[in-house]
Design an enzyme around this catalytic site. Structure first.
Site, PDB file in Angstrom:
ATOM      1  N   CYS A   1       0.844  -1.199   0.000  1.00 34.80           N
ATOM      2  CA  CYS A   1       0.000   0.000   0.000  1.00 34.80           C
ATOM      3  C   CYS A   1       0.884   1.256   0.000  1.00 34.80           C
ATOM      4  CB  CYS A   1      -0.918   0.002   1.217  1.00 34.80           C
ATOM      5  SG  CYS A   1      -1.827   1.553   1.406  1.00 34.80           S
TER       6      CYS A   1
ATOM      7  N   CYS B   1       0.515   3.407   3.379  1.00 40.86           N
ATOM      8  CA  CYS B   1       0.983   2.923   4.678  1.00 40.86           C
ATOM      9  C   CYS B   1       2.389   3.485   4.929  1.00 40.86           C
ATOM     10  CB  CYS B   1       1.036   1.389   4.678  1.00 40.86           C
ATOM     11  SG  CYS B   1      -0.555   0.610   5.052  1.00 40.86           S
TER      12      CYS B   1
ATOM     13  N   ASN C   1     -13.413  10.356  -1.024  1.00 41.05           N
ATOM     14  CA  ASN C   1     -14.225   9.328  -1.657  1.00 41.05           C
ATOM     15  C   ASN C   1     -14.020   8.080  -0.824  1.00 41.05           C
ATOM     16  OD1 ASN C   1     -14.761  11.048  -3.825  1.00 41.05           O
ATOM     17  ND2 ASN C   1     -13.013  10.295  -5.001  1.00 41.05           N
TER      18      ASN C   1
ATOM     19  N   HIS D   1      -6.789   2.367   1.782  1.00 43.78           N
ATOM     20  CA  HIS D   1      -6.254   3.060   2.971  1.00 43.78           C
ATOM     21  C   HIS D   1      -7.046   4.361   3.200  1.00 43.78           C
ATOM     22  CE1 HIS D   1      -2.620   3.598   5.634  1.00 43.78           C
ATOM     23  NE2 HIS D   1      -3.272   4.740   5.783  1.00 43.78           N
TER      24      HIS D   1
ATOM     25  N   HIS E   1      -8.071   7.776   3.286  1.00 42.35           N
ATOM     26  CA  HIS E   1      -7.417   8.997   2.801  1.00 42.35           C
ATOM     27  C   HIS E   1      -8.410   9.884   2.076  1.00 42.35           C
ATOM     28  CE1 HIS E   1      -7.516   6.787  -0.995  1.00 42.35           C
ATOM     29  NE2 HIS E   1      -7.231   7.910  -1.621  1.00 42.35           N
TER      30      HIS E   1
ATOM     31  N   GLN F   1      -8.469  13.766  -0.472  1.00 40.33           N
ATOM     32  CA  GLN F   1      -7.685  14.488  -1.474  1.00 40.33           C
ATOM     33  C   GLN F   1      -7.998  15.973  -1.381  1.00 40.33           C
ATOM     34  OE1 GLN F   1      -7.366  12.564  -5.443  1.00 40.33           O
ATOM     35  NE2 GLN F   1      -9.053  11.289  -4.735  1.00 40.33           N
TER      36      GLN F   1
HETATM   37 ZN    ZN Z   1      -2.283   1.278   3.694  1.00 41.46          ZN
END
Ligand code: ZN
Length: 363
Positions: free
Chosen positions: A73, A76, A177, A188, A190, A192
Protein backbone atom coordinates in the site's frame (compact mmCIF):
# COMPACT_ATOMS: atom_id res chain seq x y z
CA UNK A 1 -4.23 19.29 17.16
CA UNK A 2 -1.01 19.86 15.27
CA UNK A 3 1.98 20.02 17.59
CA UNK A 4 4.61 19.75 14.89
CA UNK A 5 4.69 20.35 11.14
CA UNK A 6 7.56 18.88 9.09
CA UNK A 7 7.85 19.35 5.32
CA UNK A 8 10.20 17.12 3.32
CA UNK A 9 10.86 16.51 -0.39
CA UNK A 10 10.24 13.10 -1.97
CA UNK A 11 12.84 11.70 -4.40
CA UNK A 12 11.01 13.14 -7.43
CA UNK A 13 10.74 16.62 -5.89
CA UNK A 14 7.15 16.38 -4.69
CA UNK A 15 6.38 17.93 -1.29
CA UNK A 16 5.25 15.83 1.70
CA UNK A 17 4.18 17.31 5.05
CA UNK A 18 3.84 15.45 8.36
CA UNK A 19 1.26 16.91 10.75
CA UNK A 20 2.14 15.38 14.11
CA UNK A 21 0.16 15.38 17.35
CA UNK A 22 3.31 15.14 19.48
CA UNK A 23 5.99 17.87 19.58
CA UNK A 24 8.95 15.48 19.58
CA UNK A 25 8.25 13.46 16.41
CA UNK A 26 11.39 13.62 14.25
CA UNK A 27 10.50 12.96 10.62
CA UNK A 28 13.58 14.39 8.91
CA UNK A 29 15.69 11.30 9.66
CA UNK A 30 13.62 9.28 7.18
CA UNK A 31 14.52 10.26 3.58
CA UNK A 32 12.68 8.79 0.57
CA UNK A 33 14.79 5.72 -0.40
CA UNK A 34 13.10 5.33 -3.80
CA UNK A 35 14.45 6.74 -7.04
CA UNK A 36 11.30 7.94 -8.71
CA UNK A 37 11.11 9.36 -12.24
CA UNK A 38 10.09 13.02 -12.49
CA UNK A 39 6.35 13.72 -12.09
CA UNK A 40 4.37 13.27 -15.32
CA UNK A 41 3.61 16.17 -17.64
CA UNK A 42 0.52 17.87 -16.38
CA UNK A 43 -3.00 17.72 -17.69
CA UNK A 44 -4.72 20.10 -20.07
CA UNK A 45 -7.84 22.11 -19.60
CA UNK A 46 -10.08 22.13 -22.65
CA UNK A 47 -12.94 24.56 -22.97
CA UNK A 48 -16.34 23.11 -23.85
CA UNK A 49 -18.07 25.94 -25.72
CA UNK A 50 -21.47 24.19 -25.70
CA UNK A 51 -21.88 24.52 -21.94
CA UNK A 52 -19.24 27.16 -21.11
CA UNK A 53 -17.22 24.80 -18.89
CA UNK A 54 -13.62 23.59 -18.68
CA UNK A 55 -12.79 19.86 -18.80
CA UNK A 56 -9.49 18.48 -17.45
CA UNK A 57 -7.78 15.87 -19.64
CA UNK A 58 -5.11 13.85 -17.80
CA UNK A 59 -4.12 10.73 -19.74
CA UNK A 60 -1.26 9.78 -17.41
CA UNK A 61 -3.77 8.96 -14.67
CA UNK A 62 -4.67 5.73 -16.53
CA UNK A 63 -1.49 4.10 -15.17
CA UNK A 64 -2.11 4.83 -11.50
CA UNK A 65 -2.04 2.16 -8.81
CA UNK A 66 -5.25 0.15 -8.51
CA UNK A 67 -6.18 -1.60 -5.23
CA UNK A 68 -2.70 -2.92 -4.31
CA UNK A 69 -2.31 -5.67 -1.65
CA UNK A 70 -1.95 -4.21 1.86
CA UNK A 71 1.79 -4.96 2.10
CA UNK A 72 2.30 -2.84 -1.04
CA UNK A 73 0.00 0.00 0.00
CA UNK A 74 1.57 3.34 -1.04
CA UNK A 75 -0.24 5.15 1.82
CA UNK A 76 0.98 2.92 4.68
CA UNK A 77 4.20 3.96 6.44
CA UNK A 78 7.37 2.56 4.85
CA UNK A 79 8.80 -0.73 6.16
CA UNK A 80 12.29 -2.17 5.66
CA UNK A 81 10.75 -4.38 2.92
CA UNK A 82 8.65 -1.80 1.12
CA UNK A 83 9.19 1.91 0.52
CA UNK A 84 5.79 3.60 0.26
CA UNK A 85 4.93 7.24 -0.45
CA UNK A 86 5.52 7.98 3.24
CA UNK A 87 9.21 7.41 4.16
CA UNK A 88 8.70 7.39 7.97
CA UNK A 89 7.84 4.15 9.84
CA UNK A 90 4.79 5.85 11.40
CA UNK A 91 2.73 9.03 11.13
CA UNK A 92 -0.36 10.81 12.48
CA UNK A 93 -1.65 12.83 9.50
CA UNK A 94 0.37 13.27 6.33
CA UNK A 95 -0.25 15.29 3.16
CA UNK A 96 1.68 14.98 -0.09
CA UNK A 97 1.43 15.95 -3.75
CA UNK A 98 -0.37 13.32 -5.81
CA UNK A 99 1.96 11.31 -8.03
CA UNK A 100 -0.74 11.25 -10.71
CA UNK A 101 -2.19 14.76 -10.47
CA UNK A 102 -5.13 16.07 -12.46
CA UNK A 103 -3.65 19.55 -11.89
CA UNK A 104 -0.05 20.54 -11.18
CA UNK A 105 1.99 23.70 -10.71
CA UNK A 106 4.99 22.29 -12.61
CA UNK A 107 3.92 23.94 -15.87
CA UNK A 108 4.31 27.26 -17.56
CA UNK A 109 1.14 29.27 -16.95
CA UNK A 110 1.02 31.08 -20.28
CA UNK A 111 1.06 28.15 -22.69
CA UNK A 112 -2.29 28.57 -24.40
CA UNK A 113 -3.04 26.82 -27.67
CA UNK A 114 -6.22 26.42 -29.64
CA UNK A 115 -7.66 23.18 -31.04
CA UNK A 116 -10.37 24.94 -33.00
CA UNK A 117 -11.69 28.49 -33.01
CA UNK A 118 -14.10 27.58 -30.25
CA UNK A 119 -11.92 25.31 -28.11
CA UNK A 120 -9.01 26.99 -26.36
CA UNK A 121 -6.67 24.74 -24.38
CA UNK A 122 -4.64 25.74 -21.37
CA UNK A 123 -2.31 23.93 -19.00
CA UNK A 124 -4.02 22.23 -16.07
CA UNK A 125 -2.19 24.40 -13.60
CA UNK A 126 -3.05 23.90 -9.93
CA UNK A 127 -2.24 21.22 -7.44
CA UNK A 128 -3.56 17.83 -6.24
CA UNK A 129 -2.68 16.50 -2.83
CA UNK A 130 -3.40 13.30 -0.92
CA UNK A 131 -4.33 13.44 2.79
CA UNK A 132 -3.74 10.30 4.87
CA UNK A 133 -5.95 10.39 7.98
CA UNK A 134 -4.20 7.57 9.87
CA UNK A 135 -1.33 5.12 9.42
CA UNK A 136 -3.79 2.28 10.16
CA UNK A 137 -4.60 0.67 6.80
CA UNK A 138 -7.76 -1.02 8.05
CA UNK A 139 -9.32 1.96 9.82
CA UNK A 140 -11.80 4.48 8.40
CA UNK A 141 -12.56 8.15 8.98
CA UNK A 142 -15.61 7.24 11.05
CA UNK A 143 -13.41 5.19 13.42
CA UNK A 144 -10.97 8.03 14.14
CA UNK A 145 -10.88 9.59 17.62
CA UNK A 146 -12.16 13.19 17.90
CA UNK A 147 -8.62 14.45 18.51
CA UNK A 148 -7.53 13.06 15.14
CA UNK A 149 -10.47 14.68 13.33
CA UNK A 150 -9.26 17.97 14.81
CA UNK A 151 -5.75 17.34 13.46
CA UNK A 152 -7.21 16.62 10.01
CA UNK A 153 -9.26 19.87 10.12
CA UNK A 154 -6.14 21.82 11.13
CA UNK A 155 -4.16 20.18 8.31
CA UNK A 156 -6.89 21.09 5.80
CA UNK A 157 -6.77 24.68 7.07
CA UNK A 158 -3.00 24.73 6.55
CA UNK A 159 -3.35 23.36 3.02
CA UNK A 160 -6.24 25.67 2.09
CA UNK A 161 -4.21 28.72 3.11
CA UNK A 162 -1.12 27.60 1.18
CA UNK A 163 -2.91 26.39 -1.94
CA UNK A 164 -5.14 29.48 -2.13
CA UNK A 165 -1.96 31.56 -2.40
CA UNK A 166 -0.62 29.64 -5.44
CA UNK A 167 -0.75 31.58 -8.71
CA UNK A 168 -3.80 30.72 -10.81
CA UNK A 169 -5.72 28.81 -8.13
CA UNK A 170 -9.44 29.67 -8.15
CA UNK A 171 -10.86 27.29 -5.54
CA UNK A 172 -9.49 24.76 -3.03
CA UNK A 173 -11.59 21.60 -2.65
CA UNK A 174 -10.85 19.02 0.08
CA UNK A 175 -12.85 15.80 -0.27
CA UNK A 176 -12.99 12.12 0.58
CA UNK A 177 -14.22 9.33 -1.66
CA UNK A 178 -14.94 6.24 0.40
CA UNK A 179 -15.62 2.71 -0.88
CA UNK A 180 -14.89 0.80 -4.07
CA UNK A 181 -18.50 1.49 -5.08
CA UNK A 182 -17.43 5.16 -5.49
CA UNK A 183 -14.38 4.17 -7.54
CA UNK A 184 -11.74 4.41 -4.82
CA UNK A 185 -8.47 2.86 -6.04
CA UNK A 186 -6.72 2.70 -2.63
CA UNK A 187 -8.55 1.33 0.42
CA UNK A 188 -6.25 3.06 2.97
CA UNK A 189 -8.26 5.85 4.72
CA UNK A 190 -7.42 9.00 2.80
CA UNK A 191 -8.84 12.09 1.20
CA UNK A 192 -7.68 14.49 -1.47
CA UNK A 193 -7.36 18.20 -2.06
CA UNK A 194 -7.81 19.74 -5.50
CA UNK A 195 -6.58 23.28 -6.05
CA UNK A 196 -8.55 24.12 -9.20
CA UNK A 197 -7.33 26.56 -11.86
CA UNK A 198 -10.96 27.40 -12.69
CA UNK A 199 -14.20 27.83 -10.75
CA UNK A 200 -15.92 24.41 -11.11
CA UNK A 201 -19.42 24.30 -12.66
CA UNK A 202 -21.29 23.61 -9.42
CA UNK A 203 -19.58 26.49 -7.64
CA UNK A 204 -20.36 28.74 -10.61
CA UNK A 205 -24.04 27.84 -10.32
CA UNK A 206 -23.95 28.44 -6.55
CA UNK A 207 -22.30 31.83 -7.07
CA UNK A 208 -24.94 32.88 -9.60
CA UNK A 209 -27.73 31.91 -7.20
CA UNK A 210 -26.02 33.59 -4.22
CA UNK A 211 -25.49 36.78 -6.21
CA UNK A 212 -29.14 36.91 -7.33
CA UNK A 213 -30.24 36.39 -3.71
CA UNK A 214 -27.95 39.13 -2.42
CA UNK A 215 -29.24 41.58 -5.03
CA UNK A 216 -32.87 40.74 -4.24
CA UNK A 217 -32.49 40.97 -0.46
CA UNK A 218 -30.15 43.91 -0.04
CA UNK A 219 -27.03 41.82 0.52
CA UNK A 220 -28.20 38.78 2.48
CA UNK A 221 -26.20 35.54 2.22
CA UNK A 222 -28.15 32.76 0.49
CA UNK A 223 -26.60 29.84 2.36
CA UNK A 224 -27.12 31.59 5.72
CA UNK A 225 -30.80 32.11 4.89
CA UNK A 226 -31.22 28.47 3.76
CA UNK A 227 -29.59 27.24 6.96
CA UNK A 228 -31.76 29.53 9.13
CA UNK A 229 -34.89 28.23 7.39
CA UNK A 230 -33.84 24.60 7.98
CA UNK A 231 -33.12 25.32 11.65
CA UNK A 232 -36.57 26.86 11.96
CA UNK A 233 -38.37 24.04 10.12
CA UNK A 234 -36.42 21.31 12.02
CA UNK A 235 -38.03 18.55 9.93
CA UNK A 236 -34.84 17.84 7.95
CA UNK A 237 -32.35 18.50 10.77
CA UNK A 238 -30.59 15.28 11.79
CA UNK A 239 -28.51 16.60 14.70
CA UNK A 240 -26.83 19.77 15.89
CA UNK A 241 -24.52 21.17 18.54
CA UNK A 242 -23.58 24.66 19.69
CA UNK A 243 -21.59 25.50 16.54
CA UNK A 244 -22.82 23.19 13.75
CA UNK A 245 -26.06 21.88 12.29
CA UNK A 246 -26.39 18.71 10.18
CA UNK A 247 -29.46 18.63 7.92
CA UNK A 248 -30.77 16.92 4.80
CA UNK A 249 -31.15 19.55 2.05
CA UNK A 250 -34.81 20.05 1.07
CA UNK A 251 -33.97 19.34 -2.57
CA UNK A 252 -31.37 16.65 -1.93
CA UNK A 253 -30.15 14.94 -5.11
CA UNK A 254 -28.85 11.77 -3.45
CA UNK A 255 -30.67 9.00 -1.51
CA UNK A 256 -28.80 10.00 1.66
CA UNK A 257 -27.29 13.46 1.77
CA UNK A 258 -26.43 15.68 4.73
CA UNK A 259 -24.96 19.18 4.92
CA UNK A 260 -22.87 20.12 7.95
CA UNK A 261 -22.75 23.89 8.30
CA UNK A 262 -21.17 26.13 10.92
CA UNK A 263 -23.62 28.57 12.54
CA UNK A 264 -21.31 31.48 11.86
CA UNK A 265 -20.74 32.50 8.26
CA UNK A 266 -17.10 31.81 7.39
CA UNK A 267 -15.57 31.57 3.89
CA UNK A 268 -13.35 28.54 4.45
CA UNK A 269 -11.77 26.10 6.90
CA UNK A 270 -8.92 28.45 7.93
CA UNK A 271 -11.55 30.94 9.13
CA UNK A 272 -13.06 28.46 11.64
CA UNK A 273 -12.18 29.40 15.21
CA UNK A 274 -10.94 27.03 17.88
CA UNK A 275 -14.38 26.24 19.33
CA UNK A 276 -15.87 25.61 15.86
CA UNK A 277 -13.03 23.26 14.91
CA UNK A 278 -13.43 21.35 18.18
CA UNK A 279 -17.20 21.03 17.74
CA UNK A 280 -17.01 19.72 14.16
CA UNK A 281 -15.52 16.28 14.97
CA UNK A 282 -18.24 14.99 17.31
CA UNK A 283 -21.06 15.90 14.91
CA UNK A 284 -19.30 14.63 11.77
CA UNK A 285 -18.32 11.32 13.42
CA UNK A 286 -21.93 10.97 14.56
CA UNK A 287 -23.12 11.41 10.93
CA UNK A 288 -20.59 8.88 9.57
CA UNK A 289 -21.67 6.31 12.16
CA UNK A 290 -25.32 6.86 11.25
CA UNK A 291 -24.42 6.38 7.58
CA UNK A 292 -22.61 3.10 8.33
CA UNK A 293 -25.52 1.92 10.48
CA UNK A 294 -28.12 2.51 7.73
CA UNK A 295 -27.53 -0.76 5.92
CA UNK A 296 -25.33 -2.41 8.52
CA UNK A 297 -22.23 -2.28 6.33
CA UNK A 298 -19.65 0.35 5.43
CA UNK A 299 -21.46 3.05 3.48
CA UNK A 300 -19.82 4.23 0.27
CA UNK A 301 -19.83 8.02 0.45
CA UNK A 302 -18.45 11.26 -0.91
CA UNK A 303 -17.59 13.97 1.61
CA UNK A 304 -17.01 17.37 0.02
CA UNK A 305 -15.93 20.65 1.58
CA UNK A 306 -17.46 23.63 -0.22
CA UNK A 307 -15.22 26.63 0.44
CA UNK A 308 -15.43 30.19 -0.85
CA UNK A 309 -13.60 30.87 -4.11
CA UNK A 310 -10.24 32.63 -3.91
CA UNK A 311 -11.10 35.54 -6.23
CA UNK A 312 -14.27 37.34 -7.30
CA UNK A 313 -17.34 36.09 -5.44
CA UNK A 314 -15.41 35.15 -2.30
CA UNK A 315 -17.77 37.28 -0.15
CA UNK A 316 -20.72 35.14 -1.37
CA UNK A 317 -19.28 31.87 -0.01
CA UNK A 318 -20.38 30.04 3.14
CA UNK A 319 -18.29 27.06 4.21
CA UNK A 320 -20.18 23.76 4.44
CA UNK A 321 -19.52 20.04 4.16
CA UNK A 322 -21.68 18.01 1.80
CA UNK A 323 -21.82 14.32 2.73
CA UNK A 324 -23.74 11.93 0.50
CA UNK A 325 -24.00 8.29 -0.42
CA UNK A 326 -24.92 6.49 -3.61
CA UNK A 327 -26.38 3.52 -1.69
CA UNK A 328 -30.18 3.64 -1.61
CA UNK A 329 -30.90 0.09 -0.37
CA UNK A 330 -28.76 -2.76 1.07
CA UNK A 331 -28.01 -4.14 -2.40
CA UNK A 332 -28.87 -1.16 -4.60
CA UNK A 333 -26.69 1.74 -5.70
CA UNK A 334 -27.82 4.96 -7.28
CA UNK A 335 -26.08 5.26 -10.64
CA UNK A 336 -25.86 8.46 -12.60
CA UNK A 337 -27.69 7.20 -15.68
CA UNK A 338 -29.46 8.89 -18.58
CA UNK A 339 -31.21 11.78 -16.92
CA UNK A 340 -28.41 12.67 -14.50
CA UNK A 341 -25.40 12.01 -16.77
CA UNK A 342 -26.73 13.26 -20.09
CA UNK A 343 -29.03 16.03 -18.89
CA UNK A 344 -27.78 16.95 -15.41
CA UNK A 345 -31.34 16.45 -14.14
CA UNK A 346 -31.38 14.49 -10.89
CA UNK A 347 -34.12 12.14 -9.82
CA UNK A 348 -34.00 11.15 -6.15
CA UNK A 349 -35.78 7.95 -5.09
CA UNK A 350 -35.84 8.87 -1.39
CA UNK A 351 -37.93 11.74 -0.02
CA UNK A 352 -35.53 14.06 1.85
CA UNK A 353 -37.82 14.30 4.92
CA UNK A 354 -37.91 10.48 5.06
CA UNK A 355 -34.13 10.29 4.78
CA UNK A 356 -33.81 12.80 7.66
CA UNK A 357 -36.23 10.79 9.79
CA UNK A 358 -34.35 7.54 9.12
CA UNK A 359 -31.00 9.17 9.92
CA UNK A 360 -32.40 10.68 13.15
CA UNK A 361 -33.86 7.36 14.33
CA UNK A 362 -30.82 5.20 13.63
CA UNK A 363 -28.04 4.83 16.21
ZN1 ZN B 1 -2.28 1.28 3.69
Amino acid sequence: MIEKRTAIELSDGRELIYFDETPNADRTEWPDRRQLPPPPPTSQLRYDPLVDEWVAVAAHRQTRTFLPPSDKCPLCPSTPEFASEIPAPDYDVVVFENQFPSFSDRVSPNEITELTDQVPVRPGIGRCEVVCFTSDHNSSFGALPEARVRTVVDALADRTTELSALPGVAQVFPFENRGIEIGVTLSHPHGQIYAYPMVPPRTQAMLRAAERHATRTGGRNLYADVLAAEQKAQVRVVAANEHWTAYVPASSRWPFEVHLAPHRQVPDIPALNDAERAAFGPLYLDMLRRFDALFDKPMPYISAWHQAVVGEGRDLGYLHLQLFSIRRAPDKLKFLAGSESAMGAFINDVIPETAAQILRDIR
